[in-house]
Design an enzyme around this catalytic site. Structure first.
Site, PDB file in Angstrom:
ATOM      1  N   GLY A 173      16.884  -0.515  -0.569  1.00 17.62           N
ATOM      2  CA  GLY A 173      17.636   0.310   0.376  1.00 17.62           C
ATOM      3  C   GLY A 173      17.429   1.768   0.057  1.00 17.62           C
ATOM      4  CB  SER A 174      17.783   4.619   1.089  1.00 11.00           C
ATOM      5  OG  SER A 174      17.961   6.009   1.030  1.00 11.00           O
ATOM      6  CB  SER A 175      20.956   7.437  -2.401  1.00 12.30           C
ATOM      7  OG  SER A 175      20.073   8.390  -1.856  1.00 12.30           O
ATOM      8  CB  CYS A 176      20.837   7.811   3.178  1.00 12.16           C
ATOM      9  SG  CYS A 176      19.753   6.539   3.804  1.00 12.16           S
ATOM     10  NE  ARG A 188      -2.568  -0.006   3.456  1.00 10.26           N
ATOM     11  CZ  ARG A 188      -3.283   0.208   4.554  1.00 10.26           C
ATOM     12  NH1 ARG A 188      -4.592   0.211   4.488  1.00 10.26           N
ATOM     13  NH2 ARG A 188      -2.694   0.408   5.719  1.00 10.26           N
ATOM     14  N   GLY A 189       2.149   1.107   0.173  1.00 11.91           N
ATOM     15  CA  GLY A 189       3.047   2.258   0.231  1.00 11.91           C
ATOM     16  C   GLY A 189       3.307   2.815  -1.164  1.00 11.91           C
ATOM     17  CE  LYS A 215      15.640   1.019   3.932  1.00  8.35           C
ATOM     18  NZ  LYS A 215      14.575   0.114   3.483  1.00  8.35           N
ATOM     19  CG  ASN A 269      16.047  11.873  -2.067  1.00 10.86           C
ATOM     20  OD1 ASN A 269      17.071  11.208  -1.914  1.00 10.86           O
ATOM     21  ND2 ASN A 269      15.711  12.842  -1.255  1.00 10.86           N
ATOM     22  CE1 TYR A 329      14.635   4.233   5.731  1.00 10.79           C
ATOM     23  CE2 TYR A 329      16.404   5.291   4.515  1.00 10.79           C
ATOM     24  CZ  TYR A 329      15.180   4.666   4.534  1.00 10.79           C
ATOM     25  OH  TYR A 329      14.502   4.473   3.356  1.00 10.79           O
ATOM     26  CG  HIS A 389      11.156  11.706   1.630  1.00  7.76           C
ATOM     27  ND1 HIS A 389      10.369  10.575   1.706  1.00  7.76           N
ATOM     28  CD2 HIS A 389      12.369  11.344   2.122  1.00  7.76           C
ATOM     29  CE1 HIS A 389      11.090   9.586   2.202  1.00  7.76           C
ATOM     30  NE2 HIS A 389      12.301  10.021   2.471  1.00  7.76           N
ATOM     31  N   PRO A 391      17.509   2.939  -4.356  1.00  5.95           N
ATOM     32  CG  PRO A 391      15.244   2.701  -3.921  1.00  5.95           C
ATOM     33  CD  PRO A 391      16.582   2.279  -3.430  1.00  5.95           C
ATOM     34  CE  LYS A 399       6.561  22.975   4.668  1.00  6.83           C
ATOM     35  NZ  LYS A 399       7.966  23.167   5.089  1.00  6.83           N
TER      36      LYS A 399
HETATM   37  N1  LIG Z   1      10.362   7.361  -0.513  1.00 10.30           N
HETATM   38  C1  LIG Z   1      11.619   7.509  -0.897  1.00 10.30           C
HETATM   39  O1  LIG Z   1      12.047   8.596  -1.290  1.00 10.30           O
HETATM   40  C2  LIG Z   1      12.554   6.321  -0.882  1.00 10.30           C
HETATM   41  C3  LIG Z   1      13.858   6.538  -1.313  1.00 10.30           C
HETATM   42  C4  LIG Z   1      14.753   5.483  -1.291  1.00 10.30           C
HETATM   43  C5  LIG Z   1      14.338   4.240  -0.859  1.00 10.30           C
HETATM   44  N2  LIG Z   1      13.061   4.043  -0.450  1.00 10.30           N
HETATM   45  C6  LIG Z   1      12.720   2.695   0.028  1.00 10.30           C
HETATM   46  O2  LIG Z   1      11.607   2.158  -0.661  1.00 10.30           O
HETATM   47  C7  LIG Z   1      10.847   1.322   0.212  1.00 10.30           C
HETATM   48  C8  LIG Z   1       9.395   1.781   0.212  1.00 10.30           C
HETATM   49  O3  LIG Z   1       9.320   3.130   0.607  1.00 10.30           O
HETATM   50  P1  LIG Z   1       7.995   3.997   0.388  1.00 10.30           P
HETATM   51  O4  LIG Z   1       8.440   5.356   0.062  1.00 10.30           O
HETATM   52  O5  LIG Z   1       7.076   3.272  -0.500  1.00 10.30           O
HETATM   53  O6  LIG Z   1       7.409   4.020   1.869  1.00 10.30           O
HETATM   54  P2  LIG Z   1       5.886   4.123   2.341  1.00 10.30           P
HETATM   55  O7  LIG Z   1       5.055   4.775   1.311  1.00 10.30           O
HETATM   56  O8  LIG Z   1       5.939   4.720   3.703  1.00 10.30           O
HETATM   57  O9  LIG Z   1       5.440   2.606   2.445  1.00 10.30           O
HETATM   58  C9  LIG Z   1       5.986   1.759   3.388  1.00 10.30           C
HETATM   59  C10 LIG Z   1       5.135   0.538   3.522  1.00 10.30           C
HETATM   60  O10 LIG Z   1       5.701  -0.279   4.554  1.00 10.30           O
HETATM   61  C11 LIG Z   1       4.667  -0.859   5.293  1.00 10.30           C
HETATM   62  N3  LIG Z   1       5.100  -1.067   6.681  1.00 10.30           N
HETATM   63  C12 LIG Z   1       5.752  -0.200   7.491  1.00 10.30           C
HETATM   64  N4  LIG Z   1       5.927  -0.764   8.709  1.00 10.30           N
HETATM   65  C13 LIG Z   1       5.362  -1.997   8.654  1.00 10.30           C
HETATM   66  C14 LIG Z   1       5.194  -3.043   9.599  1.00 10.30           C
HETATM   67  N5  LIG Z   1       5.668  -2.942  10.851  1.00 10.30           N
HETATM   68  N6  LIG Z   1       4.546  -4.160   9.203  1.00 10.30           N
HETATM   69  C15 LIG Z   1       4.059  -4.264   7.937  1.00 10.30           C
HETATM   70  N7  LIG Z   1       4.194  -3.332   7.002  1.00 10.30           N
HETATM   71  C16 LIG Z   1       4.829  -2.197   7.359  1.00 10.30           C
HETATM   72  C17 LIG Z   1       3.501   0.112   5.257  1.00 10.30           C
HETATM   73  O11 LIG Z   1       2.320  -0.655   5.336  1.00 10.30           O
HETATM   74  P3  LIG Z   1       0.838  -0.045   5.655  1.00 10.30           P
HETATM   75  O12 LIG Z   1       0.588   0.984   4.607  1.00 10.30           O
HETATM   76  O13 LIG Z   1      -0.060  -1.207   5.543  1.00 10.30           O
HETATM   77  O14 LIG Z   1       0.918   0.539   7.028  1.00 10.30           O
HETATM   78  C18 LIG Z   1       3.698   0.796   3.906  1.00 10.30           C
HETATM   79  O15 LIG Z   1       2.872   0.238   2.937  1.00 10.30           O
HETATM   80  C19 LIG Z   1      11.525   1.409   1.572  1.00 10.30           C
HETATM   81  O16 LIG Z   1      12.387   0.317   1.741  1.00 10.30           O
HETATM   82  C20 LIG Z   1      12.323   2.672   1.491  1.00 10.30           C
HETATM   83  O17 LIG Z   1      13.435   2.630   2.333  1.00 10.30           O
HETATM   84  C21 LIG Z   1      12.152   5.051  -0.453  1.00 10.30           C
HETATM   85  C1  LIG Z   2      15.395   9.250   0.643  1.00 11.86           C
HETATM   86  C2  LIG Z   2      15.423   9.649   2.093  1.00 11.86           C
HETATM   87  O1  LIG Z   2      15.901  10.936   2.245  1.00 11.86           O
HETATM   88  C3  LIG Z   2      16.103  11.494   3.533  1.00 11.86           C
HETATM   89  O2  LIG Z   2      17.124  12.417   3.390  1.00 11.86           O
HETATM   90  P1  LIG Z   2      16.967  13.768   2.624  1.00 11.86           P
HETATM   91  O3  LIG Z   2      17.178  13.579   1.166  1.00 11.86           O
HETATM   92  O4  LIG Z   2      17.881  14.736   3.275  1.00 11.86           O
HETATM   93  O5  LIG Z   2      15.443  14.089   2.985  1.00 11.86           O
HETATM   94  P2  LIG Z   2      14.319  15.137   2.660  1.00 11.86           P
HETATM   95  O6  LIG Z   2      13.448  15.191   3.871  1.00 11.86           O
HETATM   96  O7  LIG Z   2      13.675  14.830   1.381  1.00 11.86           O
HETATM   97  O8  LIG Z   2      15.053  16.571   2.541  1.00 11.86           O
HETATM   98  C4  LIG Z   2      15.871  16.906   1.466  1.00 11.86           C
HETATM   99  C5  LIG Z   2      16.315  18.356   1.582  1.00 11.86           C
HETATM  100  O9  LIG Z   2      15.184  19.221   1.414  1.00 11.86           O
HETATM  101  C6  LIG Z   2      15.174  20.218   2.412  1.00 11.86           C
HETATM  102  N1  LIG Z   2      13.811  20.708   2.629  1.00 11.86           N
HETATM  103  C7  LIG Z   2      13.394  21.978   2.367  1.00 11.86           C
HETATM  104  N2  LIG Z   2      12.122  22.136   2.737  1.00 11.86           N
HETATM  105  C8  LIG Z   2      11.698  20.932   3.206  1.00 11.86           C
HETATM  106  C9  LIG Z   2      10.446  20.491   3.729  1.00 11.86           C
HETATM  107  O10 LIG Z   2       9.477  21.229   3.847  1.00 11.86           O
HETATM  108  N3  LIG Z   2      10.387  19.172   4.099  1.00 11.86           N
HETATM  109  C10 LIG Z   2      11.445  18.326   3.982  1.00 11.86           C
HETATM  110  N4  LIG Z   2      11.298  17.052   4.357  1.00 11.86           N
HETATM  111  N5  LIG Z   2      12.642  18.755   3.526  1.00 11.86           N
HETATM  112  C11 LIG Z   2      12.755  20.039   3.131  1.00 11.86           C
HETATM  113  C12 LIG Z   2      15.808  19.508   3.613  1.00 11.86           C
HETATM  114  O11 LIG Z   2      16.272  20.442   4.571  1.00 11.86           O
HETATM  115  C13 LIG Z   2      16.944  18.738   2.933  1.00 11.86           C
HETATM  116  O12 LIG Z   2      18.046  19.590   2.710  1.00 11.86           O
HETATM  117  C14 LIG Z   2      16.682  10.554   4.538  1.00 11.86           C
HETATM  118  O13 LIG Z   2      16.514  11.086   5.840  1.00 11.86           O
HETATM  119  C15 LIG Z   2      16.224   9.171   4.401  1.00 11.86           C
HETATM  120  O14 LIG Z   2      17.107   8.378   5.118  1.00 11.86           O
HETATM  121  C16 LIG Z   2      16.104   8.668   2.977  1.00 11.86           C
HETATM  122  O15 LIG Z   2      17.366   8.333   2.452  1.00 11.86           O
END
Ligand SMILES: NC(=O)c1ccc[n+]([C@@H]2O[C@H](COP(=O)([O-])OP(=O)(O)OC[C@H]3O[C@@H](n4cnc5c(N)ncnc54)[C@H](OP(=O)(O)O)[C@@H]3O)[C@@H](O)[C@H]2O)c1
Ligand SMILES: C[C@@H]1O[C@H](OP(=O)(O)OP(=O)(O)OC[C@H]2O[C@@H](n3cnc4c(=O)[nH]c(N)nc43)[C@H](O)[C@@H]2O)[C@@H](O)[C@H](O)[C@@H]1O
Length: 307
Positions: free
Chosen positions: A107-110, A13-14, A141, A166, A137, A180, A164, A188
């Site tokens: 995982g993630s680029s971090c 669902r994510g 990863k 961001n 985090y 994020h 991946p 906003k």
């Molecule tokens: N978003 C990004 O920018 C980004 C960047 C790099 C990597 N990733 C990676 O991509 C993957 C997916 O991220 P996303 O952005 O899709 O996150 P998301 O939208 O927050 O989705 C995360 C999903 O994980 C499930 N989940 C969390 N805790 C759980 C638990 N205790 N038991 C069962 N399910 C659980 C949630 O299920 P429910 O909805 O059912 O609660 C949700 O569907 C992650 O591994 C993340 O690290 C994301």
């Molecule tokens: C992909 C994920 O990225 C995350 O890092 P990271 O890119 O800094 O995460 P973000 O929260 O996307 O922030 C990226 C940049 O955007 C700035 N920023 C500016 N305005 C905003 C705002 O309103 N909200 C947010 N959230 N940021 C904002 C923030 O200070 C930072 O420099 C990691 O903490 C995780 O571990 C993961 O890797």
């Protein structure tokens, strides 16, 4: 793997999980399964073991994780480290026990060192200190990557880690505290526009550089890793192009049509100065990003307004 293979998408669902589900469904995969966190808490080892025993998935995509933006990560290092290790350990362990054929770990680029040379190559893993705002985090990863690598080397299992950059797209988290940057900016600017073009306050200095990949491109990378036998254990997934947070703000402001002032809150963290992915490995095998940033943001903003 064939179109009837039983594929379990953890976190279906994510944002990423739902995109992987859509992509597989569109390609004609008919046997997809998923559970919400309420139905199956992946932190619960016993529950995960029972689920795997009963369902016997052949393929597992781990898109379940505790995910958040810079502030959420910074404020709860323990939670991000502990919950992610529990979720991924249970999924990996039960996949081994039940003889799953293919496992994709996200995982993630971090995971790469804060000051690593740019663009980030897979080989830079564990060559220097991490960015402190998301150390918990990132360590979770990295441990997932290492478990999958070890399984591959010790048992010849097809466990692949995709890193991946961001991501953004439909089903993202638009909560202003925990999200994020991309969804936060979209919301906003949208709300400020509706309220008469009031000023928008963003975090940090606006100087950090970030790379953004549309989640549908990410889903295609997951499908690519499932449908092909990738020779390595770890692949970066991104566009190979970045921009500053300030440039991103101006682009989203233009797309939303906000005409007010932009303010920067210096008390909020900047995070890592740059994390641009070197995506040449996956590209050389045949995957590449297709959705241009502006088009992807426009599509996501349309989705946001409808939902
Ligand atoms: N978003 C990004 O920018 C980004 C960047 C790099 C990597 N990733 C990676 O991509 C993957 C997916 O991220 P996303 O952005 O899709 O996150 P998301 O939208 O927050 O989705 C995360 C999903 O994980 C499930 N989940 C969390 N805790 C759980 C638990 N205790 N038991 C069962 N399910 C659980 C949630 O299920 P429910 O909805 O059912 O609660 C949700 O569907 C992650 O591994 C993340 O690290 C994301
Ligand atoms: C992909 C994920 O990225 C995350 O890092 P990271 O890119 O800094 O995460 P973000 O929260 O996307 O922030 C990226 C940049 O955007 C700035 N920023 C500016 N305005 C905003 C705002 O309103 N909200 C947010 N959230 N940021 C904002 C923030 O200070 C930072 O420099 C990691 O903490 C995780 O571990 C993961 O890797």
């Amino acid at each position: 793997m064939n179109k009837a293979s039983k594929i379990y998408i953890a976190g279906h669902r994510g944002m990423v999980g739902s995109a992987v589900w859509r992509a597989l469904e569109q390609l004609g995969y008919t046997n997809l399964i998923g559970r919400t966190s309420t139905e199956l808490d992946l932190r619960n080892q016993e529950a995960v073991a029972q689920f795997f025993k009963k369902e016997q998935p052949e393929i597992v995509v781990d898109a379940a994780a505790r995910v958040g933006g810079i502030l959420a990560n910074q404020k709860d290092q323990y939670g991000f480290l502990m919950e992610n290790m529990r979720i991924q350990n249970n999924l990996i362990q039960e996949s081994v026990t039940q003889g799953v054929d293919k496992f994709i770990f996200l995982g993630s680029s971090c995971i790469y060192p804060k000051m690593a040379p740019q663009p980030l190559k897979e080989e830079y893993l564990l060559t220097g200190p991490l960015e402190p705002t998301n150390e918990g985090y990132a360590i979770a990863k990295i441990s997932g990557v290492k478990l999958c690598q070890a399984l591959r080397e010790q048992k010849g299992k097809y466990f692949v880690s995709l890193m991946p950059t961001n991501l953004y797209g439909p089903n993202d988290n638009f909560d202003l505290e925990s999200s994020h940057v991309m969804p936060a900016m979209m919301r906003k600017f949208h709300e400020a526009k509706i309220n008469g073009n009031t000023p928008v306050k963003l975090w940090g200095s606006g100087t950090p550089l970030r790379e953004f990949l549309h989640v549908d491109d990410m889903a295609k990378a997951v499908v690519f890793a499932l449908e092909n036998e990738l020779p390595g254990h770890l692949y970066n997934v991104g566009t190979g192009v970045d921009l500053s947070i300030k440039e991103l703000a101006l682009l989203i402001q233009k797309i939303v049509g906000h005409e007010g002032e932009l303010l920067w809150d210096a008390d909020k963290p900047d995070g890592t100065p740059r994390k641009l992915m070197d995506v040449s490995q996956l590209k050389s095998l045949g995957w590449e990003a297709t959705i241009p940033l502006e088009e992807g943001i426009r599509k996501t903003y349309d989705w946001f307004r409808k939902n």
